[in-house]
Write a protein that holds these residues in place. Structure first.
Motif, PDB file in Angstrom:
ATOM      1  N   UNK B  95       0.838  -1.197   0.000  1.00 23.63           N
ATOM      2  CA  UNK B  95       0.000   0.000   0.000  1.00 23.63           C
ATOM      3  C   UNK B  95       0.873   1.246   0.000  1.00 23.63           C
ATOM      4  N   UNK B  99       1.043  -0.239   6.608  1.00 28.73           N
ATOM      5  CA  UNK B  99       0.825  -0.246   8.053  1.00 28.73           C
ATOM      6  C   UNK B  99       1.665  -1.373   8.643  1.00 28.73           C
ATOM      7  N   UNK B 100       2.698  -0.994   9.374  1.00 27.93           N
ATOM      8  CA  UNK B 100       3.523  -2.019  10.014  1.00 27.93           C
ATOM      9  C   UNK B 100       2.916  -2.371  11.364  1.00 27.93           C
ATOM     10  N   UNK B 101       3.134  -3.611  11.762  1.00 26.81           N
ATOM     11  CA  UNK B 101       2.603  -4.047  13.049  1.00 26.81           C
ATOM     12  C   UNK B 101       3.421  -3.427  14.178  1.00 26.81           C
ATOM     13  N   UNK B 102       2.786  -3.245  15.325  1.00 31.31           N
ATOM     14  CA  UNK B 102       3.477  -2.686  16.484  1.00 31.31           C
ATOM     15  C   UNK B 102       4.322  -3.776  17.126  1.00 31.31           C
ATOM     16  N   UNK B 103       5.273  -4.233  16.371  1.00 30.85           N
ATOM     17  CA  UNK B 103       6.173  -5.292  16.825  1.00 30.85           C
ATOM     18  C   UNK B 103       7.548  -4.962  16.268  1.00 30.85           C
ATOM     19  N   UNK B 111       5.290 -12.560  10.971  1.00 38.95           N
ATOM     20  CA  UNK B 111       3.845 -12.489  10.726  1.00 38.95           C
ATOM     21  C   UNK B 111       3.531 -12.926   9.295  1.00 38.95           C
ATOM     22  N   UNK B 112       4.290 -12.378   8.340  1.00 45.86           N
ATOM     23  CA  UNK B 112       4.041 -12.724   6.929  1.00 45.86           C
ATOM     24  C   UNK B 112       4.404 -14.184   6.654  1.00 45.86           C
ATOM     25  N   UNK B 143      11.735  -1.733  17.159  1.00 44.21           N
ATOM     26  CA  UNK B 143      10.299  -1.620  16.866  1.00 44.21           C
ATOM     27  C   UNK B 143      10.117  -1.097  15.445  1.00 44.21           C
ATOM     28  N   UNK B 145       7.819   0.440  13.944  1.00 51.51           N
ATOM     29  CA  UNK B 145       7.257   1.778  13.758  1.00 51.51           C
ATOM     30  C   UNK B 145       8.285   2.881  13.980  1.00 51.51           C
ATOM     31  N   UNK B 146       9.439   2.502  14.551  1.00 45.88           N
ATOM     32  CA  UNK B 146      10.458   3.508  14.804  1.00 45.88           C
ATOM     33  C   UNK B 146      11.437   3.631  13.646  1.00 45.88           C
ATOM     34  N   UNK B 159       8.171  -7.852   3.571  1.00 46.65           N
ATOM     35  CA  UNK B 159       7.053  -8.571   4.167  1.00 46.65           C
ATOM     36  C   UNK B 159       6.094  -9.063   3.078  1.00 46.65           C
TER      37      UNK B 159
END
Lengths: 247, 252
Positions: B95, B99-103, B111-112, B143, B145-146, B159
């Motif tokens: 996209x 949106x990345x996971x909070x991990x 996850x993928x 993380x 998101x960082x 991913x």
């Protein structure tokens, strides 16, 4: 030394010396309220996820009902549970009235709407953020729900903290269904009410201090969780709110 | 899905051939407004197809329809010779704002890998492989998101590729990236094409079209204005609007 100061120093003495009666009361309080929160989580979190993800007939009604139940007066919950569990009530045969189990039931009813409503708002936001991305991974609704619950875990913990704050501080429901029986169903709030009316301010104040410390601890925990959640989300955000409500 | 080797590759022993898409009278309307109108096209199964056009032309919508995220209200998309619907072919979608996971970075790839049903024992090697490819090995435990914008885009792309797609759909993969981050993302995409993955990407970046695209689809106001081999169209714009777009003139 005025009476208040005297009571305060006696209360401090009870705390410092680990008074057995005080210790039992605090333990039972924590047991009852934590169990109630656990039950509220088991019901409320899946329900909140369902409300956030799935559009079904009657969804609006459930949300309105949940929000209305947020302000449920504890004495009313206590009264209803009392009527259900009393000898003549529909569940009278269970013989649960004036037991810790009855108190857990009443507090669960009180706390479930709080946990559900807060978790629902959180999960709606998460769903708005994640829905399209998770669709790229071809997830079923069930899997989306589990993923959102996991992603939001830190924010959801604050919902549980709010529920616990409400449970541990309320007096009306546990008083009615528990009966404040010494050594069996006496918890912090009911003990404070009783000891105050008896004039034994030391124990009342001691328990009050413990309750304050718990309130402080729960809010500090919630604050820390929010900060951690913001860090995980890659954002800086501060939104501390009071979590202990009046019971 | 069984897979051979560490990267990906469809069913062993069967050459599935390249996957192209057929657009058949495709239309998407939202709130009474046509976003895509009667698109008919054959997108070849080879290499990179770039979808370009001005803002609001319907590029993102087309990418999402191709990926099955948006259901068209007219016509259909068919993938491969059998005209399979988007959900029936192994696809991955990047996209515009992933949106990345909070991990952690690594956990995003785990996850993928789980979604792709890769055996637990094979996951660590596969994930290390993709961390290396995306240049994120040193950030594996950070993380997600960082990460910086470029790192996040590379992670999202890795991913997507871990899913083992045969079709990779990218919505403005270069938007907002600095030149070196852009280069890293483009290199990953070109490597994917080289391994036989069909790529469709939307972009505003004409330089990116020149660097990457085999075919080009020019969308204007929800309609196909030009379609063909990218270099031919860029060198000799077949329509006035496309010519004007290339020159940077306003189209409205």
């Amino acid at each position: 030394m005025n009476p208040f100061e005297q009571a305060l120093s006696e209360a401090w003495g009870l705390l410092v010396h680990g008074d057995a009666a005080l210790f039992d009361i605090v333990t039972l309080s924590l047991q009852v309220s934590l169990t109630a929160v656990a039950i509220a989580a088991l019901i409320g979190l899946p329900l909140a996820a369902l409300l956030a993800i799935h559009r079904f007939p009657g969804r609006g009604a459930v949300i309105v009902a949940m929000n209305a139940l947020l302000g449920l007066p504890p004495v009313v919950v206590g009264l209803i549970v009392y009527l259900m569990l009393s000898r003549a009530g529909p569940l009278g045969e269970w013989g649960l009235l004036f037991t810790p189990t009855a108190m857990v039931i009443a507090q669960s009813i009180l706390v479930t709407p709080i946990v559900t409503a807060i978790a629902h708002r959180t999960l709606e936001d998460f769903h708005a953020e994640y829905a399209e991305e998770l669709a790229c991974f071809r997830m079923s609704r069930w899997e989306v729900g589990l993923t959102l619950l996991r992603e939001a875990r830190l924010s959801l913990a604050t919902a549980l903290a709010a529920g616990f704050g409400r449970a541990v501080a309320e007096v009306g429901a546990v008083m009615i269904v528990g009966g404040n029986i010494d050594g069996i169903t006496r918890v912090m709030t009911t003990a404070i009410a009783l000891e105050t009316s008896k004039g034994d301010l030391a124990l009342a104040l001691g328990l009050g201090l413990v309750l304050l410390a718990i309130a402080l601890g729960v809010n500090a925990l919630a604050f820390a969780l929010r900060a951690l959640a913001a860090r995980h989300a890659g954002e800086e955000r501060h939104a501390p709110t009071a979590l202990i409500q009046k019971g | 899905m069984p897979r051979d080797g560490i990267i990906t590759g469809g069913v062993p022993g069967v050459d599935p051939g390249p996957l192209g898409a057929t657009l058949d009278g495709l239309g998407v309307h939202r709130r009474g407004r046509a976003i895509l109108r009667d698109l008919n096209a054959d997108l070849s199964g080879h290499g990179v197809t770039a979808v370009i056009g001005p803002n609001g032309a319907g590029k993102s919508t087309l990418i999402k329809v191709l990926g099955g995220l948006i259901r068209p209200d007219q016509g259909r998309v068919g993938w491969g010779p059998d005209g399979l619907p988007p959900g029936a072919v192994p696809q991955a979608i990047l996209l515009q704002q992933p949106v990345l996971l909070r991990r952690t970075t690594r956990a995003n790839l785990v996850f993928a890998a789980k979604r792709a049903r890769i055996a637990r024992a094979d996951q660590p090697a596969l994930i290390d492989h993709w961390l290396g490819k995306a240049g994120l090995s040193l950030l594996a435990e950070s993380p997600a998101r960082r990460l910086s914008g470029g790192e996040q885009r590379r992670l999202a792309l890795a991913r997507a590729l871990i899913l083992g797609p045969r079709v990779l759909l990218l919505d403005e993969p270069g938007a907002g990236l600095d030149p070196s981050a852009l280069r890293a993302v483009e290199a990953l995409v070109m490597e994917a094409t080289a391994s036989g993955i069909k790529v469709v990407l939307s972009t505003h970046d004409l330089g990116q079209v020149r660097r990457m695209a085999d075919d080009l689809l020019f969308l204007n106001a929800g309609q196909i204005d030009a379609l063909g081999p990218a270099s031919d169209l860029m060198d000799a714009p077949p329509t006035k609007t496309f010519d004007a777009f290339l020159k940077g003139d306003l189209l409205w």
